[in-house]
Motif scaffolding. Sequence first.
Motif, PDB file in Angstrom:
ATOM      1  N   GLY A 169       6.991   0.485  -1.095  1.00 16.77           N
ATOM      2  CA  GLY A 169       6.973   0.021  -2.478  1.00 16.77           C
ATOM      3  C   GLY A 169       5.573   0.059  -3.067  1.00 16.77           C
ATOM      4  O   GLY A 169       4.591   0.284  -2.349  1.00 16.77           O
ATOM      5  N   ASP A 170       5.480  -0.192  -4.376  1.00 12.39           N
ATOM      6  CA  ASP A 170       4.190  -0.035  -5.068  1.00 12.39           C
ATOM      7  C   ASP A 170       3.664  -1.301  -5.705  1.00 12.39           C
ATOM      8  O   ASP A 170       2.572  -1.277  -6.282  1.00 12.39           O
ATOM      9  N   THR A 171       4.389  -2.410  -5.637  1.00 15.93           N
ATOM     10  CA  THR A 171       3.918  -3.633  -6.279  1.00 15.93           C
ATOM     11  C   THR A 171       3.975  -4.816  -5.320  1.00 15.93           C
ATOM     12  O   THR A 171       4.693  -4.795  -4.319  1.00 15.93           O
ATOM     13  N   ALA A 172       3.228  -5.850  -5.664  1.00 17.55           N
ATOM     14  CA  ALA A 172       3.285  -7.091  -4.887  1.00 17.55           C
ATOM     15  C   ALA A 172       4.693  -7.680  -4.916  1.00 17.55           C
ATOM     16  O   ALA A 172       5.105  -8.339  -3.958  1.00 17.55           O
ATOM     17  N   TYR A 173       5.436  -7.429  -6.009  1.00 13.95           N
ATOM     18  CA  TYR A 173       6.810  -7.956  -6.101  1.00 13.95           C
ATOM     19  C   TYR A 173       7.707  -7.322  -5.043  1.00 13.95           C
ATOM     20  O   TYR A 173       8.578  -7.986  -4.475  1.00 13.95           O
ATOM     21  N   ILE A 186       5.212  -0.829   3.548  1.00 14.79           N
ATOM     22  CA  ILE A 186       4.112   0.101   3.359  1.00 14.79           C
ATOM     23  C   ILE A 186       3.892   0.229   1.856  1.00 14.79           C
ATOM     24  O   ILE A 186       4.830   0.531   1.112  1.00 14.79           O
ATOM     25  N   GLY A 187       2.671  -0.008   1.400  1.00 13.95           N
ATOM     26  CA  GLY A 187       2.376   0.088  -0.023  1.00 13.95           C
ATOM     27  C   GLY A 187       1.884   1.470  -0.403  1.00 13.95           C
ATOM     28  O   GLY A 187       1.191   2.130   0.375  1.00 13.95           O
ATOM     29  N   VAL A 188       2.262   1.919  -1.595  1.00 14.44           N
ATOM     30  CA  VAL A 188       1.726   3.164  -2.143  1.00 14.44           C
ATOM     31  C   VAL A 188       0.944   2.844  -3.415  1.00 14.44           C
ATOM     32  O   VAL A 188       1.304   1.942  -4.168  1.00 14.44           O
ATOM     33  N   LEU A 189      -0.135   3.608  -3.638  1.00 11.94           N
ATOM     34  CA  LEU A 189      -1.051   3.324  -4.736  1.00 11.94           C
ATOM     35  C   LEU A 189      -0.686   4.029  -6.035  1.00 11.94           C
ATOM     36  O   LEU A 189      -1.289   3.771  -7.071  1.00 11.94           O
ATOM     37  N   THR A 200      -3.310  -7.920   0.023  1.00 11.21           N
ATOM     38  CA  THR A 200      -3.264  -9.374  -0.128  1.00 11.21           C
ATOM     39  C   THR A 200      -1.821  -9.868  -0.156  1.00 11.21           C
ATOM     40  O   THR A 200      -1.499 -10.932   0.387  1.00 11.21           O
ATOM     41  N   ALA A 201      -0.937  -9.076  -0.781  1.00  7.08           N
ATOM     42  CA  ALA A 201       0.481  -9.446  -0.850  1.00  7.08           C
ATOM     43  C   ALA A 201       1.161  -9.359   0.512  1.00  7.08           C
ATOM     44  O   ALA A 201       2.201  -9.978   0.724  1.00  7.08           O
ATOM     45  N   GLY A 202       0.563  -8.559   1.420  1.00  4.80           N
ATOM     46  CA  GLY A 202       1.122  -8.499   2.767  1.00  4.80           C
ATOM     47  C   GLY A 202       1.516  -7.128   3.271  1.00  4.80           C
ATOM     48  O   GLY A 202       2.190  -7.026   4.304  1.00  4.80           O
ATOM     49  N   CYS A 203       1.129  -6.062   2.566  1.00  4.33           N
ATOM     50  CA  CYS A 203       1.469  -4.718   3.048  1.00  4.33           C
ATOM     51  C   CYS A 203       0.909  -4.488   4.448  1.00  4.33           C
ATOM     52  O   CYS A 203      -0.230  -4.848   4.738  1.00  4.33           O
ATOM     53  N   VAL A 204       1.706  -3.848   5.299  1.00  3.63           N
ATOM     54  CA  VAL A 204       1.273  -3.575   6.673  1.00  3.63           C
ATOM     55  C   VAL A 204       0.496  -2.265   6.762  1.00  3.63           C
ATOM     56  O   VAL A 204      -0.166  -1.997   7.772  1.00  3.63           O
ATOM     57  N   ALA A 205       0.575  -1.434   5.737  1.00  2.00           N
ATOM     58  CA  ALA A 205      -0.156  -0.170   5.678  1.00  2.00           C
ATOM     59  C   ALA A 205      -0.162   0.305   4.228  1.00  2.00           C
ATOM     60  O   ALA A 205       0.633  -0.163   3.402  1.00  2.00           O
ATOM     61  N   ILE A 206      -1.059   1.257   3.920  1.00  2.00           N
ATOM     62  CA  ILE A 206      -1.201   1.785   2.562  1.00  2.00           C
ATOM     63  C   ILE A 206      -1.217   3.311   2.620  1.00  2.00           C
ATOM     64  O   ILE A 206      -1.853   3.901   3.495  1.00  2.00           O
ATOM     65  N   ALA A 207      -0.522   3.937   1.665  1.00  2.77           N
ATOM     66  CA  ALA A 207      -0.596   5.387   1.472  1.00  2.77           C
ATOM     67  C   ALA A 207      -0.880   5.651  -0.006  1.00  2.77           C
ATOM     68  O   ALA A 207      -0.607   4.803  -0.860  1.00  2.77           O
TER      69      ALA A 207
END
Length: 224
Positions: A169-173, A186-189, A200-207
Amino acid sequence: MASAVRAVIFDIDGTLLDSVDLHAQAWVEAFAHFGIETEHAKVRSQIGKGGDQLLPVFVDRDRVKREGKAMEAYRSDLFKRNFLDKVRPFPGVRPLFERIRTEGQTIALASSGKADEVAHYKELLGVADLVSVTTTSDDAERSKPFPDIFASALAKLAPLNAWDSMVVGDTAYDVQAAAKAGLPTIGVLCGGVSETELRTAGCVAIASDPQDLCDRYGESLLAR
């Protein structure tokens, strides 16, 4: 967490599609139609929520009760009329989904959008044949950051469960809703939210985006 991810649950807007600014502008214009002045940046920061959670940020409670459904209906019609044909996929969605399926994993889409919008998005993305489960606003009483949409996706994925699954997903929500359903994210930018906010929201990884996740699939948490 189980040793293998067996299902990947994707948010759509801002994650797979470049649509966040369009949704924000539709809300700004819809609010203006009802005499409510808003700033694009402030509305944009709320995209990822459904109308049930977004409206109370800008409209007082009594007016939401009186006119909330009319405002949501107007915004939905306005978006379809003026903005839907401007939505474009981010690069790499189809290759990413093909890689996931090649690895034997199941794909679910979990969106706060209306069913007809989500159906259109699947065709626009060219992934309808690769998606096993889809949830929309019809499947959830409350939208993100409540967990209803992800809980619905998990129910449809059964016997797979939260231990077998991961959200992109892409948002803190998205992150907050997923966590309440016991799911890591996993967060995407590409949706415009900063890495700092997502972590900060808790993503375990970022792409960076779907293409980046596809290119680095073998070293990502999806492949463990």
